[in-house]
Design a protein around this motif. Structure first.
Motif, PDB file in Angstrom:
ATOM      1  N   GLY A 190      10.593 -61.336-130.063  1.00 32.38           N
ATOM      2  CA  GLY A 190       8.662 -62.487-130.273  1.00 32.38           C
ATOM      3  C   GLY A 190       8.278 -61.167-130.286  1.00 32.38           C
ATOM      4  N   PRO A 191       6.744 -61.647-129.118  1.00 33.22           N
ATOM      5  CA  PRO A 191       5.696 -61.013-128.909  1.00 33.22           C
ATOM      6  C   PRO A 191       5.943 -59.313-128.352  1.00 33.22           C
ATOM      7  N   LEU A 192       7.674 -58.793-127.646  1.00 29.78           N
ATOM      8  CA  LEU A 192       7.949 -57.637-126.897  1.00 29.78           C
ATOM      9  C   LEU A 192       9.015 -57.097-127.897  1.00 29.78           C
ATOM     10  N   LYS A 193       8.538 -57.316-129.146  1.00 32.80           N
ATOM     11  CA  LYS A 193       9.962 -56.641-129.892  1.00 32.80           C
ATOM     12  C   LYS A 193       9.206 -55.369-130.246  1.00 32.80           C
ATOM     13  N   PRO A 194      10.473 -54.410-130.103  1.00 28.96           N
ATOM     14  CA  PRO A 194      10.252 -52.312-129.996  1.00 28.96           C
ATOM     15  C   PRO A 194      10.109 -52.742-131.522  1.00 28.96           C
ATOM     16  N   LYS A 195      10.496 -53.427-132.168  1.00 29.33           N
ATOM     17  CA  LYS A 195      10.904 -52.834-134.100  1.00 29.33           C
ATOM     18  C   LYS A 195       9.854 -52.439-134.664  1.00 29.33           C
ATOM     19  N   GLY A 196       9.453 -51.306-135.322  1.00 31.30           N
ATOM     20  CA  GLY A 196       8.914 -50.552-136.284  1.00 31.30           C
ATOM     21  C   GLY A 196       8.016 -50.156-135.535  1.00 31.30           C
ATOM     22  N   LEU A 197       7.693 -49.951-134.643  1.00 31.52           N
ATOM     23  CA  LEU A 197       6.820 -49.035-133.466  1.00 31.52           C
ATOM     24  C   LEU A 197       7.595 -47.497-132.872  1.00 31.52           C
ATOM     25  N   THR A 198       6.874 -46.471-133.271  1.00 34.26           N
ATOM     26  CA  THR A 198       7.615 -45.076-133.115  1.00 34.26           C
ATOM     27  C   THR A 198       7.350 -44.582-131.767  1.00 34.26           C
ATOM     28  N   ASN A 199       7.630 -44.502-130.765  1.00 28.54           N
ATOM     29  CA  ASN A 199       6.859 -43.853-129.573  1.00 28.54           C
ATOM     30  C   ASN A 199       6.643 -42.139-129.427  1.00 28.54           C
ATOM     31  N   PRO A 200       5.405 -42.038-129.792  1.00 26.48           N
ATOM     32  CA  PRO A 200       5.234 -40.715-130.341  1.00 26.48           C
ATOM     33  C   PRO A 200       5.752 -39.239-129.121  1.00 26.48           C
ATOM     34  N   LYS A 201       6.000 -40.184-127.920  1.00 23.07           N
ATOM     35  CA  LYS A 201       6.140 -39.022-126.755  1.00 23.07           C
ATOM     36  C   LYS A 201       7.549 -38.785-127.173  1.00 23.07           C
ATOM     37  N   THR A 202       8.315 -40.089-127.267  1.00 16.79           N
ATOM     38  CA  THR A 202       9.890 -39.825-127.162  1.00 16.79           C
ATOM     39  C   THR A 202      10.440 -39.800-129.015  1.00 16.79           C
ATOM     40  N   ASP A 203       9.806 -40.357-130.074  1.00 16.32           N
ATOM     41  CA  ASP A 203       9.967 -39.987-131.458  1.00 16.32           C
ATOM     42  C   ASP A 203      11.093 -41.389-131.995  1.00 16.32           C
ATOM     43  N   ARG A 204      11.163 -42.344-130.475  1.00 14.71           N
ATOM     44  CA  ARG A 204      11.688 -43.709-130.894  1.00 14.71           C
ATOM     45  C   ARG A 204      11.492 -45.130-130.700  1.00 14.71           C
ATOM     46  N   TRP A 205      12.257 -45.812-130.712  1.00 10.72           N
ATOM     47  CA  TRP A 205      11.975 -47.197-130.104  1.00 10.72           C
ATOM     48  C   TRP A 205      12.229 -46.942-129.226  1.00 10.72           C
ATOM     49  N   ASP A 206      11.422 -47.804-128.328  1.00 12.40           N
ATOM     50  CA  ASP A 206      10.457 -48.498-126.865  1.00 12.40           C
ATOM     51  C   ASP A 206      12.144 -49.682-126.373  1.00 12.40           C
ATOM     52  N   TYR A 207      12.180 -49.924-125.530  1.00 14.35           N
ATOM     53  CA  TYR A 207      12.938 -50.865-125.331  1.00 14.35           C
ATOM     54  C   TYR A 207      12.791 -52.441-125.345  1.00 14.35           C
ATOM     55  N   ALA A 208      11.379 -52.287-124.961  1.00 13.09           N
ATOM     56  CA  ALA A 208      10.611 -53.244-125.679  1.00 13.09           C
ATOM     57  C   ALA A 208       8.577 -52.739-125.264  1.00 13.09           C
ATOM     58  N   VAL A 209       8.041 -53.709-126.088  1.00 19.13           N
ATOM     59  CA  VAL A 209       6.174 -52.935-126.614  1.00 19.13           C
ATOM     60  C   VAL A 209       5.640 -54.300-126.040  1.00 19.13           C
ATOM     61  N   VAL A 210       5.290 -54.033-125.381  1.00 18.99           N
ATOM     62  CA  VAL A 210       3.359 -55.262-125.392  1.00 18.99           C
ATOM     63  C   VAL A 210       2.712 -54.349-126.590  1.00 18.99           C
ATOM     64  N   GLN A 211       1.714 -55.179-127.117  1.00 17.87           N
ATOM     65  CA  GLN A 211       0.543 -55.359-128.318  1.00 17.87           C
ATOM     66  C   GLN A 211      -0.442 -56.139-127.690  1.00 17.87           C
ATOM     67  N   LEU A 212      -1.797 -54.370-128.273  1.00 19.79           N
ATOM     68  CA  LEU A 212      -2.549 -55.137-127.695  1.00 19.79           C
ATOM     69  C   LEU A 212      -3.809 -54.972-129.067  1.00 19.79           C
ATOM     70  N   ARG A 213      -4.648 -56.399-128.969  1.00 23.28           N
ATOM     71  CA  ARG A 213      -5.282 -56.077-130.387  1.00 23.28           C
ATOM     72  C   ARG A 213      -6.396 -56.012-130.590  1.00 23.28           C
ATOM     73  N   GLN A 214      -7.786 -55.826-130.939  1.00 23.77           N
ATOM     74  CA  GLN A 214      -9.012 -55.272-130.754  1.00 23.77           C
ATOM     75  C   GLN A 214      -9.582 -56.975-131.050  1.00 23.77           C
ATOM     76  N   ASP A 215     -10.949 -57.155-130.358  1.00 22.87           N
ATOM     77  CA  ASP A 215     -10.894 -59.037-130.094  1.00 22.87           C
ATOM     78  C   ASP A 215     -12.262 -58.646-130.687  1.00 22.87           C
TER      79      ASP A 215
END
Length: 435
Positions: A243-268
């Motif tokens: 759901g809201p913490l899904k890591p799919k489609g996000l490649t961490n530039p520091k590790t060059d792979r997906w993280d275990y979980a990701v919280v996203q923030l959107r410009q308001d």
């Protein structure tokens, strides 16, 4: 008939309707009780305030909400025009500068000579004129009671929630990265990565945090589209990862792979100073929000300028009460639009406001109402909220209620784009017929 309409509520539906009516030479008395009487969710006295997210959903034709927006553009929607003007980076979604969006709409309606704005709480439906009830899911207690008595029915309801907002400058930039999911965008989202250990600690804190109390006499009916993040978490430790913490489609530039979980923030906001936590609608107590959400990497010292809240949304049983023209079966001078009809979400509110206004204009002109069929997204949602059914629940735009194709297409993208093309061709033909 006197060409005058009372519009109750200057939210998304009421603001759109007031504009359409006034633009067509109809005198509008627009009642908005704020700022004299506020609600548990509103923060300002501006019209069309977005109380939950600043996103109006997907903005491409492979998405039913995107299709509805395009239909509204072609029908001359003021609010979608202003949303396009005030949009902020959000990948394939249409998100807006929350304050700017409301301010422009407020200024525009104040400048129209056919609109008289009355900042008072209207406690009863007027009986001697055409009325559009667009008072929203947070209709005042007095007006709610009057409507219930008039309809001889109790309201239905569900609970909705909003997400917190933090300042950009308070986010630890060394721990986060900018990126859009699957590269669909220009890297507009801030991503807060979590390891398995960080996620499990966050999860445990989230499910044990103290929630704000509900009214004792009410059952907690939650809408899936705005489910509080803590309630999603209670369904299982891995539920948030899909759901809201899904890591799919996000490649961490520091590790060059997906993280275990990701919280996203959107410009308001337009200036990019404020960001909301995507999918983090919540009913946690404010102190608990600060404690738990500060465990998210990058938000340890975040400044929360708005905490999440949860509120009761009321709606009428439109399927038993309204015609496809959005007026009452029992009184064709009283129309309803917006979330009080059970059409869920910002874009549905705009669409029902526009369609109700269109049919009021046609009523004054002695014409039959325009009823779009379910080939269009707007027609499908109005059919859904006005076609009688046993268990009526709020619903937003989706391809499941739009008329199916005659042929079977396996590829979803191809299928939805074809449905959208049919919808827009149909709408253009319908509008040309009605000119």
């Amino acid at each position: 008939m006197n060409r005058e309409v009372v519009v109750i509520g200057a939210g998304l539906a009421g603001a759109e309707a007031a504009y359409q009516l006034a633009k067509n030479g109809i005198k509008v008395k627009l009642y908005e009780m704020r700022p004299k009487v506020s609600t548990e969710a509103h923060k300002s006295d501006k019209f069309a305030e977005l109380v939950c997210s600043n996103s109006l959903g997907g903005d491409h034709l492979g998405n039913a909400s995107g299709l509805m927006k395009e239909e509204l553009r072609r029908m001359g929607s003021l609010l979608i025009e202003i949303a396009d003007q005030t949009k902020v980076p959000a990948g394939q979604a249409l998100a807006v500068d929350r304050e700017g969006f409301s301010q422009i709409i407020t200024d525009r309606l104040h400048s129209m000579e056919n609109i008289e704005i009355i900042n008072e709480e209207l406690k009863e439906i007027p009986k001697d004129t055409v009325v559009l009830v667009a008072s929203g899911p947070l209709t005042s207690e007095a007006l709610s009671k009057n409507i219930a008595e008039m309809l001889d029915q109790e309201y239905l309801y569900f609970y909705d929630a909003a997400a917190p907002i933090v300042t950009l400058e308070s986010i630890d930039k060394d721990k986060v990265y900018f990126q859009s999911r699957y590269g669909k965008g220009d890297g507009e989202y801030i991503n807060c990565p979590m390891t398995k250990e960080e996620y499990e600690a966050f999860y445990e804190a989230l499910i044990t945090a103290e929630r704000a109390p509900m009214k004792k006499f009410e059952e907690e009916k939650l809408f899936e589209g705005c489910m509080p993040v803590e309630r999603i978490a209670q369904r299982g430790i891995k539920t948030l990862l899909f759901g809201p913490l899904k890591p799919k489609g996000l490649t961490n530039p520091k590790t060059d792979r997906w993280d275990y979980a990701v919280v996203q923030l959107r410009q308001d906001d337009k200036d990019g100073k404020l960001y909301n936590l995507v999918g983090f609608q919540t009913n946690l107590k404010w102190g608990e929000q600060k404690r738990v959400f500060s465990m998210i990497p990058g938000l340890e010292n975040a400044e929360f300028i708005r905490y999440g809240v949860m509120h009761r949304n009321t709606f009428i049983d439109s399927t038993k009460l309204l015609t496809p023209a959005l007026n009452l079966k029992s009184n064709d001078n009283i129309y309803f639009a917006g979330q009080i009809t059970g059409g869920e979400g910002y874009v549905c509110a705009i669409a029902t406001g526009l369609m109700a206004a269109t049919n009021i204009i046609r009523k004054f002109d002695g014409k039959e109402p325009i009823v779009l069929d379910d080939r269009s997204s707007i027609g499908a949602i109005i059919k859904y909220i006005t076609e009688e059914k046993k268990n009526f629940q709020p619903m937003g735009p989706n391809f499941g209620i739009i008329k199916s194709l005659d042929e079977r297409i396996r590829d979803k993208k191809e299928k939805y784009n074809k449905i959208s093309k049919i919808a827009l061709d149909y709408l253009e033909e319908k509008l040309n017929q009605e000119k």
